[in-house]
Design an enzyme around this catalytic site. Structure first.
Site, short mmCIF file in Angstrom:
data_model
loop_
_atom_site.label_atom_id
_atom_site.label_comp_id
_atom_site.label_asym_id
_atom_site.label_seq_id
_atom_site.Cartn_x
_atom_site.Cartn_y
_atom_site.Cartn_z
N LEU A 14 0.85 -1.20 0.00
CA LEU A 14 0.00 0.00 0.00
C LEU A 14 0.89 1.24 0.00
CD1 LEU A 14 -2.94 -0.93 2.38
CD2 LEU A 14 -3.07 -0.31 -0.02
N HIS A 15 1.50 1.50 -1.13
CA HIS A 15 2.37 2.66 -1.30
C HIS A 15 1.93 3.45 -2.52
CE1 HIS A 15 5.04 1.22 1.78
NE2 HIS A 15 4.99 0.02 1.22
N ALA A 16 2.07 4.75 -2.47
CA ALA A 16 1.81 5.68 -3.56
C ALA A 16 0.49 5.39 -4.29
CB ALA A 16 2.99 5.74 -4.50
#
Length: 93
Positions: A14-16
């Site tokens: 769950l990044h960017a």
């Protein structure tokens, strides 16, 4: 309280971009939802900074929860989004 445990389907976690997609879906859910790592403190799923701060990795289990009316359906939609690692919001969100 309704709860869903799901493994993060995005390889990068769950990044960017995945976090942005998830936060938009959580906001559109219309009910307050929290997200947490299985051993961590729940944070507001509609907050980009809070979601990024989790540092959830691909394949890691997270917990989505809500005690609002309509939570079951909202959590089902969010869990599906996270598990499948979709690149765009589905029209049903």
């Amino acid at each position: 309280m309704a709860e869903r445990r799901v493994n993060v389907g995005w390889a990068e976690g769950l990044h960017a971009r995945p976090a942005s997609i998830f936060v938009r879906a959580a906001t559109a859910a219309g009910v307050p939802v929290t997200i947490a790592k299985t051993d961590g403190k729940p944070v507001n799923a509609a907050s980009m900074l809070a979601v990024l701060g989790l540092g959830a990795q691909g394949g890691e289990e997270i917990v989505l929860a809500s005690d609002a009316d309509g939570a079951e359906a909202a959590l089902d939609r969010l869990a599906k989004l996270v598990a499948e690692g979709l690149d765009e919001l589905p029209e049903t969100v």
